[in-house]
Design a protein around this motif. Structure first.
Motif, PDB file in Angstrom:
ATOM      1  N   VAL A   8     -12.381  11.004  26.145  1.00  0.00           N
ATOM      2  CA  VAL A   8     -12.060  11.363  27.523  1.00  0.00           C
ATOM      3  C   VAL A   8     -12.285  10.158  28.429  1.00  0.00           C
ATOM      4  O   VAL A   8     -13.334   9.520  28.376  1.00  0.00           O
ATOM      5  CB  VAL A   8     -12.984  12.530  27.978  1.00  0.00           C
ATOM      6  CG1 VAL A   8     -12.676  12.956  29.386  1.00  0.00           C
ATOM      7  CG2 VAL A   8     -12.884  13.707  27.014  1.00  0.00           C
ATOM      8  N   SER A   9     -11.313   9.865  29.292  1.00  0.00           N
ATOM      9  CA  SER A   9     -11.473   8.754  30.241  1.00  0.00           C
ATOM     10  C   SER A   9     -12.417   9.151  31.369  1.00  0.00           C
ATOM     11  O   SER A   9     -12.827  10.313  31.478  1.00  0.00           O
ATOM     12  CB  SER A   9     -10.114   8.358  30.825  1.00  0.00           C
ATOM     13  OG  SER A   9      -9.680   9.335  31.751  1.00  0.00           O
ATOM     14  N   GLU A  10     -12.728   8.201  32.240  1.00  0.00           N
ATOM     15  CA  GLU A  10     -13.604   8.477  33.387  1.00  0.00           C
ATOM     16  C   GLU A  10     -13.020   9.551  34.305  1.00  0.00           C
ATOM     17  O   GLU A  10     -13.765  10.272  34.963  1.00  0.00           O
ATOM     18  CB  GLU A  10     -13.851   7.192  34.187  1.00  0.00           C
ATOM     19  CG  GLU A  10     -14.620   6.123  33.444  1.00  0.00           C
ATOM     20  CD  GLU A  10     -16.091   6.446  33.229  1.00  0.00           C
ATOM     21  OE1 GLU A  10     -16.590   7.459  33.758  1.00  0.00           O
ATOM     22  OE2 GLU A  10     -16.750   5.673  32.518  1.00  0.00           O
ATOM     23  N   ASN A  11     -11.692   9.677  34.361  1.00  0.00           N
ATOM     24  CA  ASN A  11     -11.056  10.712  35.186  1.00  0.00           C
ATOM     25  C   ASN A  11     -10.576  11.890  34.336  1.00  0.00           C
ATOM     26  O   ASN A  11      -9.704  12.649  34.745  1.00  0.00           O
ATOM     27  CB  ASN A  11      -9.905  10.122  36.011  1.00  0.00           C
ATOM     28  CG  ASN A  11      -8.813   9.507  35.161  1.00  0.00           C
ATOM     29  OD1 ASN A  11      -9.077   8.911  34.118  1.00  0.00           O
ATOM     30  ND2 ASN A  11      -7.570   9.619  35.609  1.00  0.00           N
ATOM     31  N   ASN A  12     -11.178  12.060  33.152  1.00  0.00           N
ATOM     32  CA  ASN A  12     -10.955  13.186  32.241  1.00  0.00           C
ATOM     33  C   ASN A  12      -9.591  13.206  31.571  1.00  0.00           C
ATOM     34  O   ASN A  12      -9.196  14.223  30.992  1.00  0.00           O
ATOM     35  CB  ASN A  12     -11.239  14.537  32.920  1.00  0.00           C
ATOM     36  CG  ASN A  12     -12.715  14.752  33.146  1.00  0.00           C
ATOM     37  OD1 ASN A  12     -13.552  14.047  32.596  1.00  0.00           O
ATOM     38  ND2 ASN A  12     -13.044  15.719  33.980  1.00  0.00           N
ATOM     39  N   ALA A  13      -8.839  12.119  31.632  1.00  0.00           N
ATOM     40  CA  ALA A  13      -7.557  12.047  30.929  1.00  0.00           C
ATOM     41  C   ALA A  13      -7.801  11.999  29.428  1.00  0.00           C
ATOM     42  O   ALA A  13      -8.724  11.325  28.959  1.00  0.00           O
ATOM     43  CB  ALA A  13      -6.774  10.821  31.384  1.00  0.00           C
ATOM     44  N   ILE A  14      -6.941  12.732  28.681  1.00  0.00           N
ATOM     45  CA  ILE A  14      -7.057  12.709  27.219  1.00  0.00           C
ATOM     46  C   ILE A  14      -5.729  12.414  26.518  1.00  0.00           C
ATOM     47  O   ILE A  14      -5.734  12.097  25.326  1.00  0.00           O
ATOM     48  CB  ILE A  14      -7.672  14.007  26.646  1.00  0.00           C
ATOM     49  CG1 ILE A  14      -6.846  15.237  27.025  1.00  0.00           C
ATOM     50  CG2 ILE A  14      -9.111  14.153  27.076  1.00  0.00           C
ATOM     51  CD1 ILE A  14      -7.324  16.527  26.353  1.00  0.00           C
ATOM     52  N   GLY A  15      -4.594  12.565  27.222  1.00  0.00           N
ATOM     53  CA  GLY A  15      -3.342  12.346  26.525  1.00  0.00           C
ATOM     54  C   GLY A  15      -2.148  12.192  27.447  1.00  0.00           C
ATOM     55  O   GLY A  15      -2.212  12.491  28.641  1.00  0.00           O
ATOM     56  N   LEU A  16      -1.056  11.732  26.841  1.00  0.00           N
ATOM     57  CA  LEU A  16       0.229  11.605  27.522  1.00  0.00           C
ATOM     58  C   LEU A  16       1.320  11.835  26.490  1.00  0.00           C
ATOM     59  O   LEU A  16       1.308  11.212  25.419  1.00  0.00           O
ATOM     60  CB  LEU A  16       0.391  10.210  28.151  1.00  0.00           C
ATOM     61  CG  LEU A  16       1.744   9.926  28.815  1.00  0.00           C
ATOM     62  CD1 LEU A  16       1.929  10.827  30.047  1.00  0.00           C
ATOM     63  CD2 LEU A  16       1.851   8.467  29.204  1.00  0.00           C
TER      64      LEU A  16
END
Length: 163
Positions: A8-16
């Protein structure tokens, strides 16, 4: 025990576009070490993003498609049905995607995060917030970026402190 596992990124992104946002070999090693020999629950799109089923794991795939079948997988139509397929006393790992994480965080006992120290603006799938009133950090281990890892990251394990 229900355990969520994600990078998980710092802004909670996990995928695209049904794909991961980064390639972190040490994260893959940790994922394999933790999930091998256990049940893994995922949504259909997450399952279909794999080139083949992950070895040494029992795959439970959640889909709204009533006719969907995959050889070697347990196919169900809800999180409740997925959890009911796991034998009592077995650990189960929820491995994605975003909607399955949102549904399962309410029943999880542990959240294992690889916190990728980057803000990823171009993403369409996100991990739910980890509420500090509900979860307590029990373990963390920082890893600096290197030639194989394009981002700094930290392994974090959160345990539920209240329901």
């Amino acid at each position: 025990m229900v355990q969520l596992i994600a990078a998980v990124s710092e802004n909670n992104a996990i995928g695209l576009d049904n794909d991961l946002l980064w390639h972190l070999p040490d994260d893959f090693k940790r994922f394999k070490a933790l999930t091998s020999g256990h049940f893994i629950i995922m949504g259909r799109k997450t399952f279909e993003s794999f080139p083949k089923p992950l070895p040494n794991r029992t795959h439970v795939v959640i889909t709204r498609q009533k006719e969907y079948q995959k050889e070697g997988c347990i196919v169900v139509h809800s999180l409740e049905e997925a959890l009911a397929k796991v034998p009592e006393g077995e650990n189960v790992f929820v491995i994605g995607g975003g909607e399955i994480y949102r549904q399962s965080i309410a029943v999880a006992d542990i959240v294992d995060i690889t916190r990728v120290h980057a803000v990823i603006e171009k993403a369409d799938t996100f991990f739910p917030d980890i509420d500090k009133e509900t979860w307590e950090l029990h373990y963390q281990e920082f890893h600096p970026k290197d030639e194989k890892h394009p981002y700094d990251f930290t392994f974090q394990t959160f345990k539920r402190i209240k329901r």
